[in-house]
Design an enzyme around this catalytic site. Sequence first.
Site, PDB file in Angstrom:
ATOM      1  N   GLU A 212     -31.938 -48.356  50.211  1.00 17.57           N
ATOM      2  CA  GLU A 212     -31.301 -49.213  49.205  1.00 17.57           C
ATOM      3  C   GLU A 212     -29.788 -49.302  49.420  1.00 17.57           C
ATOM      4  O   GLU A 212     -29.132 -48.302  49.713  1.00 17.57           O
ATOM      5  CB  GLU A 212     -31.604 -48.637  47.806  1.00 17.57           C
TER       6      GLU A 212
ATOM      7  N   CYS B 255     -28.705 -53.866  40.525  1.00 13.39           N
ATOM      8  CA  CYS B 255     -27.764 -52.764  40.774  1.00 13.39           C
ATOM      9  C   CYS B 255     -26.974 -52.939  42.065  1.00 13.39           C
ATOM     10  O   CYS B 255     -25.765 -52.702  42.101  1.00 13.39           O
ATOM     11  CB  CYS B 255     -28.520 -51.441  40.805  1.00 13.39           C
ATOM     12  N   CYS B 256     -27.675 -53.353  43.140  1.00 13.85           N
ATOM     13  CA  CYS B 256     -27.026 -53.383  44.462  1.00 13.85           C
ATOM     14  C   CYS B 256     -25.945 -54.453  44.555  1.00 13.85           C
ATOM     15  O   CYS B 256     -24.990 -54.299  45.313  1.00 13.85           O
ATOM     16  CB  CYS B 256     -28.059 -53.632  45.556  1.00 13.85           C
TER      17      CYS B 256
ATOM     18  N   HIS C 136     -35.418 -39.723  44.239  1.00 14.60           N
ATOM     19  CA  HIS C 136     -34.762 -41.036  44.198  1.00 14.60           C
ATOM     20  C   HIS C 136     -33.391 -40.949  44.874  1.00 14.60           C
ATOM     21  O   HIS C 136     -32.548 -40.142  44.484  1.00 14.60           O
ATOM     22  CB  HIS C 136     -34.635 -41.414  42.721  1.00 14.60           C
TER      23      HIS C 136
ATOM     24  N   HIS D 128     -32.072 -44.075  30.891  1.00  9.70           N
ATOM     25  CA  HIS D 128     -30.771 -44.524  31.397  1.00  9.70           C
ATOM     26  C   HIS D 128     -29.641 -44.650  30.384  1.00  9.70           C
ATOM     27  O   HIS D 128     -28.638 -45.296  30.681  1.00  9.70           O
ATOM     28  CB  HIS D 128     -30.926 -45.882  32.108  1.00  9.70           C
TER      29      HIS D 128
ATOM     30  N   GLU E  77     -38.424 -44.864  45.713  1.00  4.24           N
ATOM     31  CA  GLU E  77     -37.079 -45.338  46.031  1.00  4.24           C
ATOM     32  C   GLU E  77     -36.260 -44.201  46.636  1.00  4.24           C
ATOM     33  O   GLU E  77     -35.066 -44.044  46.335  1.00  4.24           O
ATOM     34  CB  GLU E  77     -36.366 -45.887  44.790  1.00  4.24           C
TER      35      GLU E  77
ATOM     36  N   CYS F 169     -27.469 -49.561  47.313  1.00  3.94           N
ATOM     37  CA  CYS F 169     -26.783 -48.633  46.407  1.00  3.94           C
ATOM     38  C   CYS F 169     -26.703 -47.230  46.990  1.00  3.94           C
ATOM     39  O   CYS F 169     -25.726 -46.514  46.763  1.00  3.94           O
ATOM     40  CB  CYS F 169     -27.512 -48.531  45.072  1.00  3.94           C
TER      41      CYS F 169
HETATM   42 ZN   LIG Z   1     -29.338 -50.783  44.038  1.00  3.00          ZN
END
Ligand SMILES: [Zn+2]
Length: 632
Positions: free
Chosen positions: A327, A395-396, A259, A135, A311, A329
Amino acid sequence: MRKYTPARFTDVKLTGTFWRERLDTVLARTVPSQHRQLAAHGILESLKLPKPVPPVSIPPNRHNFTTQIFWDSDVGKWIEVASYALAHKRDAEIEARIDAIVEDLAKAQLPDGYLSCWYIQRELENRWTNLRDNHELYNAGHLLEGAIAYYQATGRRRFLDIMERYLDHISDVFGTGPGQKRGYPGHPEIELALVKLYHLTGDKRRLDLAAYFVNERGAEPNYFDIEAEARGDNHYWAGTHEYSQSHKPVREQDKAVGHAVRAMYLYTAMADLAAELDDAALKKACERLWEDITTKRMYVTAGVGPSAHNEGFTKDYDLPNDTAYAETCASVALILWAQRMLNLDLEGKYADTLELALFNGALTGLSRDGEHYFYDNPLESDGSHTRWTWHPCPCCTMNASRLIASVSGYFYATSADSLIVHLYGGTETTLDVAGTRVGVVEESDYPWSGAVSITLTPEAEAEFGLKLRIPGWARGARAKVNGETVDVSAGTVNGYLDIRRRWAKGDRVELDLPMQPERVYANPQVTADFGRVALKRGPLVYCLEHADNPDIPVRQTRLPRSAEVRAVAREDLFDGVTLLTAEGKAIGSDWHDTLYRTDPPEERPATLTAIPYFLWNNRGPGPMQVWVGDEA
Ligand SMILES: [Zn+2]
């Protein structure tokens, strides 16, 4: 070049109650509470370098991976949200907090420009050796988006200067030149940020870098294999490069795989570049992927990525409800992608999905109080799924809030000769349309009502097209200009009603989008929804929640097709909400210890009350169901 340019969110004021309330909640509660959470979880402290290295606070998973490695991205995203808040209302205290973070980042940055707090602190010798998993470029992308937003909100460019130096370093390291690594992000994101920076500064090098990352992705031999071999890592935990959409070059991709958030960010970047570089093959790939997802791989809520395992995506029509990952996101990123597709072509299908994701898949991620979140978004629950105040992978949280803080940027766009209205709700703006400044005042109680009134005030009389989206769900839409009826079906192309005329001050357009409660059925190949029906009204998907149906098992109900579904306005609930009710049936009673029997279950009449899905789990835990039993 983009054919259609979205109006900036700072140029569009939200005046309608629905989005104004959400925005005010994010400004007043979400932004400060997220800063508290970043501090409480050690994320802000992790930027303060150098110092003795503390133990890792998020335990590594079974692949020996800790999400702590992308803490920088959480900081970048919070700065982005907070900066969007500042664009609505300056706040010295928030600015001081951001400036403090920027100073920490300035101190952490290495002389060569490199800036990943994890690597600088813990394993600098390993930087840029595991793009697949670790990342670094994703973090850089979110930091860059934060820096751009902060500069735009305040005019202060220290953070942006830091990121420009980091980008110079990244451009030195990656590329096709001698001695450069042919790498690209395991998790796309920086590509979007680079295009944003290009729009801000016009620096073509940043667009070129974004194009390099997208074009290089999936080239053979696969870069992630090359770097894995160099690390001595001969077992890829994800098993397939589909996980990061690097299994083949992007222009050859035709199935949404892997993903889901990575996929959505990648497709957003592809659509961005298709517009900027006028790249027909890239655009075609986006269109294929769009069709694949929206015809076979998307929930009725516009959630995407059904499986927690990767995911992400699995196979066609695999859309389980109780285990839906979907998700937050991913729905936010689907909105980004849809907006980019609308920059390319004015097609109602993109705006319909954008709106569906906005009001359902994404908005559900943030609670009414602005301080609780959903990460995964199942469409049914036994009551055990509930909102959380923070998450090891937050993250979300910031994705939902940055969307809401900038939601007014999705309402309008302009082209060379038109003003385009994608979304409805109370707004005020002034935009340049075909060379004329045009004031726009839109009044509407959307999404509770489909009655919309738009008053235009061009500074001088001017001819241009007013293109009004007619949502796919709106049957029998009607429109008037200054009281005179417009033929909606004759004037609508690809979901947009084009009213082209000479506009004068005070011209008024009335649009009526009938919002009948509707039954929605899934393609029978979606076995999870077979024999079931969902309820919608306008853009909102509804669900049965225990709080409104305390006397019936909401997951064991049936709705006869003959039953009338009624819309009921409830001013006392959540600042005003429209519920749906119908006379249905509750199934089953006490079966004692029986698991199977030859007598069918008992049925009793029951009033079913459905609430918009985005509002569920704001009144404590309890069972919930989107797809109820269908009775022919
Ligand atoms: Zn997220």
